[in-house]
Design a protein around this motif. Sequence first.
Motif, PDB file in Angstrom:
ATOM      1  N   LYS A  82       5.529 -15.191  -9.093  1.00 30.71           N
ATOM      2  CA  LYS A  82       5.592 -13.852  -9.681  1.00 30.71           C
ATOM      3  C   LYS A  82       4.840 -12.871  -8.786  1.00 30.71           C
ATOM      4  CE  LYS A  82       1.514 -14.252 -12.582  1.00 30.71           C
ATOM      5  NZ  LYS A  82       0.711 -13.122 -12.935  1.00 30.71           N
ATOM      6  N   PRO A  83       5.268 -11.626  -8.755  1.00 25.35           N
ATOM      7  CA  PRO A  83       4.592 -10.645  -7.907  1.00 25.35           C
ATOM      8  C   PRO A  83       3.116 -10.486  -8.270  1.00 25.35           C
ATOM      9  CG  PRO A  83       6.679  -9.776  -8.711  1.00 25.35           C
ATOM     10  CD  PRO A  83       6.410 -11.049  -9.466  1.00 25.35           C
ATOM     11  N   VAL A  84       2.278 -10.475  -7.238  1.00 20.61           N
ATOM     12  CA  VAL A  84       0.841 -10.239  -7.407  1.00 20.61           C
ATOM     13  C   VAL A  84       0.416  -9.207  -6.365  1.00 20.61           C
ATOM     14  CG1 VAL A  84       0.350 -12.549  -8.314  1.00 20.61           C
ATOM     15  CG2 VAL A  84       0.135 -12.118  -5.858  1.00 20.61           C
ATOM     16  N   TYR A  85      -0.732  -8.580  -6.601  1.00 24.67           N
ATOM     17  CA  TYR A  85      -1.228  -7.595  -5.640  1.00 24.67           C
ATOM     18  C   TYR A  85      -1.565  -8.294  -4.327  1.00 24.67           C
ATOM     19  CZ  TYR A  85      -4.042  -4.219  -3.180  1.00 24.67           C
ATOM     20  OH  TYR A  85      -4.521  -3.383  -2.212  1.00 24.67           O
ATOM     21  N   MET A  86      -1.050  -7.729  -3.234  1.00 28.56           N
ATOM     22  CA  MET A  86      -1.356  -8.227  -1.893  1.00 28.56           C
ATOM     23  C   MET A  86      -1.562  -7.032  -0.966  1.00 28.56           C
ATOM     24  SD  MET A  86       1.277 -11.438  -1.524  1.00 28.56           S
ATOM     25  CE  MET A  86       0.483 -12.027  -0.018  1.00 28.56           C
ATOM     26  N   TYR A  87      -2.363  -7.251   0.045  1.00 32.51           N
ATOM     27  CA  TYR A  87      -2.712  -6.201   1.002  1.00 32.51           C
ATOM     28  C   TYR A  87      -2.904  -6.859   2.355  1.00 32.51           C
ATOM     29  CZ  TYR A  87      -5.846  -2.678   3.150  1.00 32.51           C
ATOM     30  OH  TYR A  87      -6.433  -1.765   3.983  1.00 32.51           O
ATOM     31  N   THR A  88      -2.512  -6.181   3.419  1.00 26.78           N
ATOM     32  CA  THR A  88      -2.790  -6.659   4.771  1.00 26.78           C
ATOM     33  C   THR A  88      -3.065  -5.449   5.647  1.00 26.78           C
ATOM     34  OG1 THR A  88      -2.049  -8.257   6.438  1.00 26.78           O
ATOM     35  CG2 THR A  88      -0.403  -6.711   5.651  1.00 26.78           C
ATOM     36  N   TYR A  89      -3.981  -5.591   6.605  1.00 27.24           N
ATOM     37  CA  TYR A  89      -4.292  -4.455   7.477  1.00 27.24           C
ATOM     38  C   TYR A  89      -4.640  -4.921   8.880  1.00 27.24           C
ATOM     39  CZ  TYR A  89      -9.290  -5.369   7.544  1.00 27.24           C
ATOM     40  OH  TYR A  89     -10.512  -5.952   7.753  1.00 27.24           O
ATOM     41  N   LEU A  90      -4.575  -3.949   9.819  1.00 24.95           N
ATOM     42  CA  LEU A  90      -4.861  -4.195  11.229  1.00 24.95           C
ATOM     43  C   LEU A  90      -5.286  -2.881  11.855  1.00 24.95           C
ATOM     44  CD1 LEU A  90      -4.598  -5.873  13.905  1.00 24.95           C
ATOM     45  CD2 LEU A  90      -2.163  -5.267  13.868  1.00 24.95           C
ATOM     46  N   GLY A  91      -6.396  -2.902  12.588  1.00 26.65           N
ATOM     47  CA  GLY A  91      -6.863  -1.684  13.241  1.00 26.65           C
ATOM     48  C   GLY A  91      -7.681  -1.999  14.477  1.00 26.65           C
ATOM     49  N   PRO A  92      -7.797  -1.042  15.390  1.00 27.79           N
ATOM     50  CA  PRO A  92      -8.629  -1.250  16.573  1.00 27.79           C
ATOM     51  C   PRO A  92     -10.107  -1.169  16.194  1.00 27.79           C
ATOM     52  CG  PRO A  92      -7.770   0.972  16.575  1.00 27.79           C
ATOM     53  CD  PRO A  92      -7.168   0.278  15.388  1.00 27.79           C
ATOM     54  N   THR A  93     -10.914  -2.085  16.703  1.00 37.17           N
ATOM     55  CA  THR A  93     -12.345  -2.091  16.396  1.00 37.17           C
ATOM     56  C   THR A  93     -13.005  -0.797  16.857  1.00 37.17           C
ATOM     57  OG1 THR A  93     -12.413  -4.496  16.514  1.00 37.17           O
ATOM     58  CG2 THR A  93     -14.517  -3.361  16.758  1.00 37.17           C
ATOM     59  N   ASN A  94     -12.538  -0.232  17.967  1.00 34.72           N
ATOM     60  CA  ASN A  94     -13.159   0.981  18.503  1.00 34.72           C
ATOM     61  C   ASN A  94     -12.687   2.253  17.804  1.00 34.72           C
ATOM     62  OD1 ASN A  94     -10.592   1.531  19.496  1.00 34.72           O
ATOM     63  ND2 ASN A  94     -11.169   1.370  21.664  1.00 34.72           N
ATOM     64  N   ALA A  95     -11.867   2.147  16.762  1.00 36.03           N
ATOM     65  CA  ALA A  95     -11.378   3.280  15.967  1.00 36.03           C
ATOM     66  C   ALA A  95     -10.605   4.301  16.808  1.00 36.03           C
ATOM     67  CB  ALA A  95     -12.522   3.949  15.210  1.00 36.03           C
ATOM     68  N   GLU A  98      -5.846   5.049  13.850  1.00 35.46           N
ATOM     69  CA  GLU A  98      -5.976   4.685  12.439  1.00 35.46           C
ATOM     70  C   GLU A  98      -5.490   3.255  12.218  1.00 35.46           C
ATOM     71  OE1 GLU A  98      -7.189   6.491   9.781  1.00 35.46           O
ATOM     72  OE2 GLU A  98      -7.870   7.872  11.337  1.00 35.46           O
ATOM     73  N   PRO A  99      -6.107   2.526  11.291  1.00 35.35           N
ATOM     74  CA  PRO A  99      -5.587   1.192  10.947  1.00 35.35           C
ATOM     75  C   PRO A  99      -4.230   1.331  10.247  1.00 35.35           C
ATOM     76  CG  PRO A  99      -7.486   1.752   9.578  1.00 35.35           C
ATOM     77  CD  PRO A  99      -7.306   2.863  10.556  1.00 35.35           C
ATOM     78  N   VAL A 100      -3.435   0.280  10.347  1.00 38.04           N
ATOM     79  CA  VAL A 100      -2.151   0.233   9.660  1.00 38.04           C
ATOM     80  C   VAL A 100      -2.270  -0.797   8.539  1.00 38.04           C
ATOM     81  CG1 VAL A 100      -0.726   1.029  11.578  1.00 38.04           C
ATOM     82  CG2 VAL A 100      -1.297  -1.391  11.417  1.00 38.04           C
ATOM     83  N   PHE A 101      -1.560  -0.562   7.436  1.00 37.10           N
ATOM     84  CA  PHE A 101      -1.686  -1.494   6.316  1.00 37.10           C
ATOM     85  C   PHE A 101      -0.402  -1.526   5.489  1.00 37.10           C
ATOM     86  CE2 PHE A 101      -2.982   2.597   4.727  1.00 37.10           C
ATOM     87  CZ  PHE A 101      -2.429   2.654   3.454  1.00 37.10           C
ATOM     88  N   ASP A 102      -0.301  -2.540   4.661  1.00 37.11           N
ATOM     89  CA  ASP A 102       0.777  -2.678   3.698  1.00 37.11           C
ATOM     90  C   ASP A 102       0.166  -3.246   2.430  1.00 37.11           C
ATOM     91  OD1 ASP A 102       3.447  -2.833   2.624  1.00 37.11           O
ATOM     92  OD2 ASP A 102       3.424  -4.978   3.042  1.00 37.11           O
ATOM     93  N   SER A 103       0.522  -2.684   1.287  1.00 39.37           N
ATOM     94  CA  SER A 103       0.025  -3.220   0.023  1.00 39.37           C
ATOM     95  C   SER A 103       1.072  -3.034  -1.055  1.00 39.37           C
ATOM     96  CB  SER A 103      -1.277  -2.525  -0.387  1.00 39.37           C
ATOM     97  OG  SER A 103      -1.033  -1.157  -0.684  1.00 39.37           O
ATOM     98  N   GLY A 104       0.967  -3.865  -2.070  1.00 44.64           N
ATOM     99  CA  GLY A 104       1.889  -3.771  -3.187  1.00 44.64           C
ATOM    100  C   GLY A 104       1.893  -5.057  -3.983  1.00 44.64           C
ATOM    101  N   GLU A 105       2.847  -5.151  -4.887  1.00 41.29           N
ATOM    102  CA  GLU A 105       3.043  -6.352  -5.704  1.00 41.29           C
ATOM    103  C   GLU A 105       4.133  -7.169  -5.018  1.00 41.29           C
ATOM    104  OE1 GLU A 105       1.653  -7.034  -9.002  1.00 41.29           O
ATOM    105  OE2 GLU A 105       0.210  -5.481  -8.484  1.00 41.29           O
ATOM    106  N   TYR A 106       3.763  -8.301  -4.404  1.00 39.93           N
ATOM    107  CA  TYR A 106       4.709  -9.097  -3.634  1.00 39.93           C
ATOM    108  C   TYR A 106       4.770 -10.536  -4.128  1.00 39.93           C
ATOM    109  CZ  TYR A 106       4.451  -5.193  -0.357  1.00 39.93           C
ATOM    110  OH  TYR A 106       4.491  -3.953   0.217  1.00 39.93           O
ATOM    111  N   THR A 107       5.919 -11.173  -3.916  1.00 38.96           N
ATOM    112  CA  THR A 107       6.114 -12.550  -4.362  1.00 38.96           C
ATOM    113  C   THR A 107       5.649 -13.576  -3.344  1.00 38.96           C
ATOM    114  OG1 THR A 107       8.363 -12.569  -3.492  1.00 38.96           O
ATOM    115  CG2 THR A 107       8.091 -11.950  -5.819  1.00 38.96           C
TER     116      THR A 107
END
Length: 151
Positions: A82-95, A98-107
């Motif tokens: 069943k769909p649950v909250y999930m999040y993933t992100y990626l960004g450069p340590t030196n800033a 901006e970091p990129v991310f995806d979040s939502g209710e995923y199976t």
Amino acid sequence: MKRAHAVAGSAVLAVAGIATMATATTASAAPAGATATYNGACGSGYSVVNSVPVAGKGTVYLTYSAKTGKNCVVTVRNSPGKPVYMYTYLGPTNASSEPVFDSGEYTSYAGPVYLAAKGLCVDWGGTIETISVSVSGSNCGRMASGVVTHH
């Protein structure tokens, strides 16, 4: 894209009938204690360079393509359901961007997210339900270290 696949898969199962749906559900269930494997969501040419478990719920994978010079992160559940909250992100340590991310209710997985980071250290991580993990300052060029934080 994930939602389109889920809808198409549901339509196929609905046409196939209830008996097939029960079989498909049983076949897709992971055995107790199973761990997530990288699902290839980042595409061809991407290889896993690092990963971190999400406390019995799944794994966050950092991949890299030498051809494109891009990193990609995907958070994968141990057992799709069943769909649950999930999040993933990626960004450069030196800033430097901006970091990129995806979040939502995923199976089954969140992401993929991509970042051009050739020669840069990256911060990355993910969340499944209420369990979060993050890695800071990792994979600087060929280096595969970093500081892992569990939340």
